[in-house]
Design an enzyme around this catalytic site. Structure first.
Site, short mmCIF file in Angstrom:
data_model
loop_
_atom_site.label_atom_id
_atom_site.label_comp_id
_atom_site.label_asym_id
_atom_site.label_seq_id
_atom_site.Cartn_x
_atom_site.Cartn_y
_atom_site.Cartn_z
N HIS A 60 2.83 -1.74 -2.75
CA HIS A 60 2.04 -2.60 -1.85
C HIS A 60 0.64 -2.87 -2.40
O HIS A 60 -0.33 -2.96 -1.65
CB HIS A 60 1.93 -1.99 -0.45
CG HIS A 60 3.24 -1.86 0.27
ND1 HIS A 60 3.72 -2.81 1.13
CD2 HIS A 60 4.18 -0.88 0.25
CE1 HIS A 60 4.89 -2.42 1.61
NE2 HIS A 60 5.19 -1.25 1.09
N HIS A 78 -1.41 4.94 7.71
CA HIS A 78 -0.58 6.16 7.67
C HIS A 78 0.36 6.16 8.87
O HIS A 78 -0.11 6.10 10.01
CB HIS A 78 -1.50 7.38 7.74
CG HIS A 78 -0.81 8.65 7.36
ND1 HIS A 78 0.45 8.99 7.81
CD2 HIS A 78 -1.21 9.67 6.58
CE1 HIS A 78 0.79 10.16 7.32
NE2 HIS A 78 -0.20 10.60 6.56
N ASN A 128 7.21 -3.34 7.84
CA ASN A 128 7.57 -4.36 6.85
C ASN A 128 8.03 -5.62 7.58
O ASN A 128 8.23 -5.61 8.80
CB ASN A 128 8.71 -3.86 5.96
CG ASN A 128 8.22 -2.96 4.84
OD1 ASN A 128 7.05 -2.94 4.51
ND2 ASN A 128 9.14 -2.22 4.25
N TYR A 173 1.39 9.38 2.47
CA TYR A 173 0.27 8.44 2.57
C TYR A 173 -1.09 9.13 2.34
O TYR A 173 -1.90 8.64 1.56
CB TYR A 173 0.32 7.69 3.92
CG TYR A 173 1.46 6.68 3.93
CD1 TYR A 173 2.79 7.11 3.91
CD2 TYR A 173 1.23 5.32 3.92
CE1 TYR A 173 3.84 6.20 3.88
CE2 TYR A 173 2.28 4.40 3.89
CZ TYR A 173 3.58 4.86 3.87
OH TYR A 173 4.62 3.97 3.84
FE1 HDE Z 1 5.34 3.01 2.27
N1 HDE Z 1 3.89 3.71 1.04
N2 HDE Z 1 6.56 4.50 1.67
N3 HDE Z 1 6.90 2.24 3.34
N4 HDE Z 1 4.20 1.52 2.81
C1 HDE Z 1 2.67 3.17 0.87
O1 HDE Z 1 0.62 4.39 0.85
C2 HDE Z 1 6.18 5.60 1.01
C3 HDE Z 1 8.15 2.76 3.46
C4 HDE Z 1 4.50 0.55 3.72
O2 HDE Z 1 -1.24 -2.06 3.50
C5 HDE Z 1 1.74 4.03 0.06
O3 HDE Z 1 -1.61 3.94 1.01
C6 HDE Z 1 7.27 6.53 0.91
C7 HDE Z 1 8.87 2.11 4.53
C8 HDE Z 1 3.44 -0.41 3.79
O4 HDE Z 1 -2.17 -0.27 2.69
C9 HDE Z 1 2.60 5.28 -0.23
C10 HDE Z 1 8.33 5.94 1.51
C11 HDE Z 1 8.00 1.18 5.03
C12 HDE Z 1 2.46 0.03 2.89
C13 HDE Z 1 3.90 4.94 0.47
C14 HDE Z 1 7.89 4.66 1.99
C15 HDE Z 1 6.78 1.28 4.28
C16 HDE Z 1 2.98 1.24 2.29
C17 HDE Z 1 1.12 3.35 -1.13
C18 HDE Z 1 9.75 6.47 1.65
C19 HDE Z 1 8.26 0.19 6.18
C20 HDE Z 1 1.15 -0.63 2.58
C21 HDE Z 1 -0.33 3.09 -0.78
C22 HDE Z 1 9.81 7.72 2.32
C23 HDE Z 1 8.39 0.86 7.45
C24 HDE Z 1 0.03 -0.09 3.41
C25 HDE Z 1 -0.55 3.82 0.44
C26 HDE Z 1 -1.23 -0.88 3.18
C27 HDE Z 1 2.27 1.99 1.36
C28 HDE Z 1 4.92 5.80 0.49
C29 HDE Z 1 8.77 3.75 2.63
C30 HDE Z 1 5.68 0.41 4.55
C31 HDE Z 1 2.81 5.64 -1.70
C32 HDE Z 1 7.21 7.90 0.22
C33 HDE Z 1 10.29 2.43 5.01
C34 HDE Z 1 3.38 -1.65 4.67
O5 HDE Z 1 2.06 6.43 0.33
#
Ligand code: HDE
Length: 721
Positions: free
Chosen positions: A80, A344, A153, A367
């Site tokens: 992202h 988060h 999402n 996060y």
């Molecule tokens: Fe994320 N995801 N994600 N994700 N995610 C991040 O956190 C992660 C997942 C989503 O505008 C990170 O600060 C794991 C689903 C959005 O700043 C990180 C898993 C969904 C955003 C991270 C998922 C999301 C992130 C990277 C699987 C939809 C952007 C930067 C367990 C419900 C937030 C950060 C923004 C961002 C980890 C799966 C949505 C790496 C480990 C499912 C919208 O922490």
């Protein structure tokens, strides 16, 4: 010499302040200073030993400026990374006390401030907005009980069922490690290799290969919380809840060939669109929807509520719209706000809680962990955009970049030196208590058998699409798999597609030049189990309780407005200014944004001498950046446009991308002669085909634009544009 203005005291908290206060804070009203507050007298020249001499190490002003510059970049988000954001507010329609005690969901008279960040997942910070990708939809609610983040999402399901697989998924989709190719694209070997070995991804693959992955605008896409969460009410009763964001402009997409051109013409297409709409006062709006499932009904579906690769069809559990979010202010500073915001899924308020979805559980760790390294300090909650409206009181201390100056000697609990402060809050006072879910289980590493149906909802999604939407999915899969150069990967994907729909698989196979019957036995039975033991992991297809779900098709979306739609008015010297002005005013009155496109910048002269300002020349304008085209009349204008290949290409391309086209007077003669006009005319003597308005009323054109696209044109002979 100008009189010096007094330097006003800087504010510590921005984000929710007036423009003037923010200007003062940004130093717009003050004199230039160093970071120590020293007034700077010369910002053009470094300190040198004489006119042409060496720069002196002593120049602390130069050193401070360059040192700061050297450290201006922070690591981009691992996923992202490319995002854009806006401020706004959320207002509730009806009280939700029956389901949740969250205060912001129990007061219809307050406006809860929000900050929303939209993003693409795979590309770097500088990648194109139009990548085929999931869009992040993160909302931070600054509530009176602390920050609540809904980090979702624009698709309601996910690729994987367990957080342990997330690094693998992201490694596979990111550019390949040897050559860092391709940027912001899933069309390559490693992604499809992984996917072809992960049958659980098939439902999400249908979404990501659909046009949902190439939105027309961030303002025209849905949002989803994805996981099943919990609501908890004052009586400690719990309900399962799925969150939805429904855009009031409807859900619309561009065409894939268009998306690829936009990526070159305007890689900032989505962020520009959001920014400009807000600047123009056309504030984007979404309604917050919830699907509620009572605890007793947890097991009454043919899928598991805890499985993030499944959605609850709206036909089974209706979406109740409970409030509206309006985005009404652009950030002042991209870095300070959009880049430094930290969302988060674990930022909760009382009344909202988790479920045991194993994907959600893993996110709860990730996060903060990633934000610690991205933002460089455990104090990132003190950055203005992340600060809660409530005051923070606890015994956490120190660390890099600490802003708060804690007083007193007490930094532990229990204490008497601080009079016992801060005190814990009782649940009745709003103190957070986790839902007391009963847990009685063995520790195991395994996937629940209730998670094993990987195909039913993929089939449900495919079957729910219109014929054109199905064709787009088939084309997208063909495009992606054509870019995969390992035949075995293509074959394994085809095997998985047959489990979704044999017609789908056959069409993709045909386009790839593969016969399904020629796929070797080895690929037919290839299966890598998620937990290492094939006997324990048998992907299967169950019996979905629904054959189709209307809510899954964008063909059924709202088509009742042209607000903020970009309309190109093609004109040149000698244009019929009366007709042009009438049309432009009608479009403006309906909320659209018409732009005059002419051979040259500057202005054109109408046939009666009126001077008309040109917004864009054909050099920078492109049909893919517009929703509709109006070809004005006027003999001289028609001749000029007829001899302009870019103008002709503009019209043909707009036709190819199924957009509304309107022409008046001599503009009609021009249109009829283009390839588009010839094709449109071939439809019949009197019927020139939907979406084409010739010498018609402005209202007919407006109605056509509100339909978004006339996709069935794709079934005819194509314009070579
Ligand atoms: Fe994320 N995801 N994600 N994700 N995610 C991040 O956190 C992660 C997942 C989503 O505008 C990170 O600060 C794991 C689903 C959005 O700043 C990180 C898993 C969904 C955003 C991270 C998922 C999301 C992130 C990277 C699987 C939809 C952007 C930067 C367990 C419900 C937030 C950060 C923004 C961002 C980890 C799966 C949505 C790496 C480990 C499912 C919208 O922490």
């Amino acid at each position: 010499m100008a009189k010096k203005k007094p330097i006003k005291k800087k504010r510590q908290d921005s984000g929710k302040t007036t423009q003037l206060a923010r200007d003062v804070e940004n130093g717009a009203e003050g004199l230039m200073t160093t970071n120590q507050g020293l007034l700077i007298n010369d910002d053009q020249n470094s300190l040198k030993a004489g006119d042409r001499g060496a720069t002196l190490l002593e120049d602390f002003i130069l050193r401070e400026k360059i040192t700061h510059f050297d450290h201006e970049r922070i690591p981009e988000r691992i996923v992202h990374a490319r995002g854009t954001a806006a401020h706004g507010f959320f207002q509730l329609y009806k009280l939700m006390g029956q389901y949740t005690k969250a205060k912001f969901l129990n007061n219809t008279s307050i406006q809860t401030p929000v900050f929303v960040r939209f993003s693409t997942v795979a590309g770097s910070r500088g990648s194109s907005d139009l990548a085929r990708d999931v869009r992040g939809f993160s909302v931070k609610f600054y509530t009176e009980e602390g920050n609540y983040d809904l980090v979702g999402n624009n698709m309601p399901v996910f690729f994987i069922q367990d957080a342990l697989k997330f690094p693998d998924l992201i490694h596979a989709v990111k550019p390949e490690p040897n050559n860092e190719i391709p940027q912001a694209a899933s069309a390559h070997n490693t992604f499809w290799d992984f996917i072809s070995l992960m049958p659980e991804a098939m439902h999400m693959i249908m979404w990501i290969m659909s046009d949902r992955a190439i939105p027309r605008s961030l303002r025209m896409m849905e949002g989803f919380g994805v996981h099943t969460f919990r609501f908890v009410n004052e009586k400690d009763q719990s309900f399962f809840v799925k969150f939805h964001w429904k855009p009031l402009l409807g859900v619309h997409s561009v065409a894939w060939s268009e998306a690829q051109i936009i990526s070159g013409k305007d890689p900032d297409f989505h962020r520009r669109d959001l920014f400009e709409a807000i600047e123009a006062g056309a504030f984007p709006e979404w309604e917050l929807g919830i699907q509620i499932v009572a605890e007793k009904d947890e097991h009454s579906f043919d899928f598991d509520l805890l499985d993030p690769t499944k959605l609850i069809p709206e036909e089974l559990v209706p979406v109740i719209r409970i409030g509206k979010m309006t985005l009404n202010r652009n950030p002042d500073n991209f870095f300070a706000e959009t880049e430094q915001v930290a969302f988060h899924p674990g930022h909760l308020v009382p009344g909202i809680d988790f479920t045991n979805d194993p994907l959600l559980q893993g996110r709860l760790f990730s996060y903060t962990d990633t934000q610690l390294s991205r933002l460089g300090s455990p104090n990132f909650h003190e950055i203005p955009i992340n600060k809660a409206l409530t005051t923070v009181h606890n015994n956490q201390r120190d660390g890099h970049m600490r802003q708060m100056i804690n007083t007193g000697t007490s930094s532990y609990n229990p204490n008497t030196t601080g009079g016992g402060c801060p005190f814990q809050a009782k649940a009745a006072e709003g103190g957070f208590t986790s839902f007391a879910e009963r847990v009685d289980a063995k520790k195991i590493r395994a996937r629940s058998p209730s998670f094993f149906d990987h195909f039913s909802q993929a089939t449900l999604f495919f079957n729910s699409q219109s014929d054109i939407e199905k064709a787009h999915i088939i084309n997208a899969l063909t495009f992606e798999l054509s870019k995969v150069d390992m035949v075995a990967i293509r074959q394994r994907m085809l095997v998985l597609l047959t489990k979704i729909d044999t017609g789908l698989a056959t069409k993709v196979a045909d386009a790839l030049g593969i016969k399904l019957s020629d796929i070797p036995e080895q690929q037919l039975n290839y299966s890598v189990p998620a937990d290492g033991d094939p006997a324990k992991f048998q992907p299967k297809k169950g019996k979905a309780s629904l054959a189709t779900s209307a809510a899954l098709s964008m063909a059924n979306t709202l088509k009742n407005t042209i607000k903020t739609r970009q309309v190109a008015i093609l004109a040149a010297n000698g244009v019929d200014e009366a007709a042009l002005t009438k049309m432009k005013n009608a479009l403006l009155a309906a909320g659209a944004q018409p732009k005059i496109i002419a051979p040259k910048m500057g202005s054109i002269k109408g046939k009666r001498g009126k001077v008309i300002k040109v917004d864009q020349s054909f050099l920078i304008a492109s049909s893919v950046l517009f929703d509709a085209v109006y070809i004005a009349g006027g003999e001289e204008s028609r001749t000029a446009l007829e001899n302009n290949t870019e103008a002709i290409h503009f019209i043909n391309e707009a036709y190819k991308h199924c957009k509304a086209i309107c022409a008046d007077g001599e503009g009609v003669d021009l249109f009829i002669k283009t390839d588009a006009g010839v094709l449109a005319s071939a439809r019949g003597k009197h019927q020139i085909g939907p979406g084409i308005v010739l010498n018609g009323h402005a209202n007919d054109f407006i109605k056509a634009i509100s339909q978004h696209r006339f996709w069935d044109r794709e079934n005819e002979a194509k314009v070579p544009a």
